[in-house]
Motif scaffolding. Structure first.
Motif, PDB file in Angstrom:
ATOM      1  N   PHE A  11     -33.383 -32.066  43.412  1.00 19.78           N
ATOM      2  CA  PHE A  11     -32.489 -32.364  44.527  1.00 19.78           C
ATOM      3  C   PHE A  11     -33.225 -32.242  45.862  1.00 19.78           C
ATOM      4  CE2 PHE A  11     -29.341 -30.463  47.584  1.00 19.78           C
ATOM      5  CZ  PHE A  11     -28.602 -31.603  47.806  1.00 19.78           C
ATOM      6  N   CYS A  12     -33.950 -31.151  46.031  1.00 21.01           N
ATOM      7  CA  CYS A  12     -34.686 -30.939  47.278  1.00 21.01           C
ATOM      8  C   CYS A  12     -35.776 -31.994  47.457  1.00 21.01           C
ATOM      9  CB  CYS A  12     -35.296 -29.538  47.301  1.00 21.01           C
ATOM     10  SG  CYS A  12     -34.064 -28.212  47.370  1.00 21.01           S
ATOM     11  N   TRP A 113     -20.190 -45.863  50.496  1.00 16.31           N
ATOM     12  CA  TRP A 113     -20.780 -46.150  51.795  1.00 16.31           C
ATOM     13  C   TRP A 113     -22.230 -46.601  51.646  1.00 16.31           C
ATOM     14  CZ3 TRP A 113     -17.246 -46.449  55.340  1.00 16.31           C
ATOM     15  CH2 TRP A 113     -16.103 -45.647  55.255  1.00 16.31           C
ATOM     16  N   GLY A 114     -22.563 -47.635  52.405  1.00 16.22           N
ATOM     17  CA  GLY A 114     -23.935 -48.090  52.475  1.00 16.22           C
ATOM     18  C   GLY A 114     -24.332 -49.089  51.420  1.00 16.22           C
ATOM     19  N   SER A 202     -25.760 -33.885  37.735  1.00  9.78           N
ATOM     20  CA  SER A 202     -25.306 -35.231  38.070  1.00  9.78           C
ATOM     21  C   SER A 202     -24.779 -35.302  39.498  1.00  9.78           C
ATOM     22  CB  SER A 202     -24.211 -35.670  37.085  1.00  9.78           C
ATOM     23  OG  SER A 202     -23.667 -36.917  37.446  1.00  9.78           O
ATOM     24  N   LYS A 203     -24.027 -34.299  39.902  1.00 11.46           N
ATOM     25  CA  LYS A 203     -23.475 -34.283  41.259  1.00 11.46           C
ATOM     26  C   LYS A 203     -24.576 -34.128  42.304  1.00 11.46           C
ATOM     27  CE  LYS A 203     -18.865 -32.549  40.007  1.00 11.46           C
ATOM     28  NZ  LYS A 203     -18.090 -33.657  40.586  1.00 11.46           N
ATOM     29  N   LEU A 204     -25.569 -33.327  42.022  1.00  8.66           N
ATOM     30  CA  LEU A 204     -26.684 -33.186  42.954  1.00  8.66           C
ATOM     31  C   LEU A 204     -27.407 -34.521  43.138  1.00  8.66           C
ATOM     32  CD1 LEU A 204     -28.207 -29.734  41.938  1.00  8.66           C
ATOM     33  CD2 LEU A 204     -26.981 -30.276  44.055  1.00  8.66           C
ATOM     34  N   ARG A 205     -27.598 -35.233  42.049  1.00  5.18           N
ATOM     35  CA  ARG A 205     -28.238 -36.558  42.155  1.00  5.18           C
ATOM     36  C   ARG A 205     -27.381 -37.509  42.987  1.00  5.18           C
ATOM     37  NH1 ARG A 205     -29.471 -35.469  36.657  1.00  5.18           N
ATOM     38  NH2 ARG A 205     -27.675 -36.731  35.960  1.00  5.18           N
ATOM     39  N   SER A 206     -26.076 -37.442  42.803  1.00  2.00           N
ATOM     40  CA  SER A 206     -25.165 -38.306  43.543  1.00  2.00           C
ATOM     41  C   SER A 206     -25.207 -38.000  45.038  1.00  2.00           C
ATOM     42  CB  SER A 206     -23.741 -38.141  43.006  1.00  2.00           C
ATOM     43  OG  SER A 206     -22.817 -38.901  43.746  1.00  2.00           O
ATOM     44  N   ALA A 208     -27.688 -36.556  46.750  1.00  2.00           N
ATOM     45  CA  ALA A 208     -28.983 -36.963  47.299  1.00  2.00           C
ATOM     46  C   ALA A 208     -29.046 -38.471  47.509  1.00  2.00           C
ATOM     47  CB  ALA A 208     -30.109 -36.503  46.377  1.00  2.00           C
ATOM     48  N   ALA A 209     -28.504 -39.225  46.549  1.00  3.04           N
ATOM     49  CA  ALA A 209     -28.522 -40.687  46.676  1.00  3.04           C
ATOM     50  C   ALA A 209     -27.705 -41.137  47.880  1.00  3.04           C
ATOM     51  CB  ALA A 209     -27.978 -41.323  45.399  1.00  3.04           C
TER      52      ALA A 209
END
Length: 401
Positions: A11-12, A113-114, A202-206, A208-209
């Motif tokens: 994530f970081c 968004w985006g 999964s939420k951390l990846r979301s 960060a994206a």
């Protein structure tokens, strides 16, 4: 190393480059403050993404939560935005009181968004809620047909996951009462209250994206005004709104007029427009990142309840120094950025006319004494200070702060 440790490190790592666009060689920043605001925009996007992903993401326990400050895509200074996740494989009870806000907008829509990946499922007009004489209502949102036994409005919708988005727009910040709304999932399936390692990763990846995608998207979108020559001018405004306004999350019953501004010290941008017959309108400033500028402590926006018109004509002065006019928009040190008009349910879409002038040339271009805050300089300062104090109190009261 545990699975969770690795997920956090990943994530970081994914977030490390999220601010790179702020410092790009072709960026329009003019000072370290602009860069600081760009980084703040990324941090604000991180906060918003975390709240939406971790704290209000279960459609079986939806929270119709307001979010402030969203500070992206020129969020409306007059607004209270609320959003909740819903999955229409379940039934929902939507209820409350409509209050007295100038505009109450209710939309079912997906919001990514985006990416441009927006889908409007349905707009619900206030008149469809079946509110009683006191403004109270209860409706059902469902993918099932109306059984005809509830005695209240029933909205049959596609069985898909989406969001309920509420816009409350205030023209009179001090007197209009907000709509008190509640959303409840009627499913009896008990939700899980704890998170699994797989869900967390999964939420951390979301998150960060989203942080890597959304802030640069808005900066790029607004900078296109420069590429198209839409600087200090609204000549590009068409008489009909674009059909894809919803693809950027805009209200589909609302027209917009926007341009890039570039105003140096000692200059003022004078904007004149005939205000159309409409439910609600406003004008506001935003910075190069698409953030609304400070509207709590500065007069960086105006609406129908705040501006003074001259026989239906709105004249707005945008400048750094206070020129002593009622309809002044304060740059607050932000010499470049966005100007945005909203016309809600307007009978026509007007085209504002903008002129860049020297501050000293404003009196000759501003007819009518109603434009002047007050003739006496000391009284003008006192009047502005009092107006800003009322503005701050009303803004913070809106958010229970």
């Amino acid at each position: 190393m545990s699975q969770m440790q690795q997920a956090w490190i990943d994530f970081c790592e994914e977030l490390k480059g999220s601010v790179d666009y702020v410092f790009a060689d072709d960026q329009v920043t003019e000072s370290p403050i602009d860069e600081a605001e760009g980084v703040r925009h990324v941090v604000r996007s991180l906060v918003k993404a975390c709240l939406a992903t971790f704290e209000n993401a279960d459609p079986r326990l939806p929270e119709l939560a307001w979010f402030h400050p969203s500070k992206m895509g020129l969020d409306n200074p007059d607004a209270l935005y609320q959003s909740a996740p819903i999955d229409l494989v379940h039934d929902y009870e939507f209820s409350g009181n409509i209050g007295s806000v100038a505009y109450l907008g209710i939309a079912l829509m997906s919001m990514k968004w985006g990416t441009g990946d927006f889908e409007f499922v349905r707009n619900i007009h206030v008149s469809e809620l079946g509110a009683d004489e006191n403004g109270n209502f209860t409706v059902t949102l469902s993918s099932q047909p109306d059984p005809g036994t509830t005695g209240r409005p029933w909205f049959q919708l596609p069985a898909k996951r989406t969001s309920l988005l509420v816009r409350q727009f205030f023209s009179d910040w001090e007197s209009e009462s907000l709509a008190a709304l509640s959303l409840r999932c009627l499913s009896e399936d008990p939700p899980a209250s704890r998170i699994t390692p797989e869900q967390l990763a999964s939420k951390l990846r979301s998150v960060a994206a989203e942080v890597n995608r959304v802030p640069p998207f808005w900066n790029s979108y607004y900078r296109e005004h420069i590429d198209r020559g839409e600087v200090n001018s609204f000549e590009h405004i068409e008489p009909t709104p674009p059909e894809d306004v919803g693809s950027l999350g805009g209200a589909t019953d609302q027209a917009y007029a926007e341009c890039w501004y570039d105003i140096s010290p000692g200059q003022a941008l004078l904007i004149e427009v005939e205000v159309p017959d409409c439910v609600y309108w406003n004008v506001q400033l935003g910075d190069i990142w698409g953030q609304s500028t400070d509207w709590v402590n500065r007069q960086s926006s105006l609406n129908a309840g705040q501006a003074v018109l001259d026989n239906g004509t709105l004249r707005v002065v945008v400048s750094e120094a206070d020129p002593g006019y009622n309809n002044w928009l304060d740059l607050g040190g932000c010499t470049q950025g966005q100007i945005l008009f909203r016309w809600n349910q307007a009978n026509v879409i007007p085209k504002p006319v903008a002129r860049l002038l020297a501050i000293e040339d404003l009196p000759a271009a501003m007819p009518g004494s109603e434009a002047v805050l007050t003739a006496d300089a000391r009284s003008a300062a006192d009047a502005r200070s009092a107006a800003l104090a009322r503005r701050r109190r009303a803004a913070l009261t809106r958010f229970r702060r």
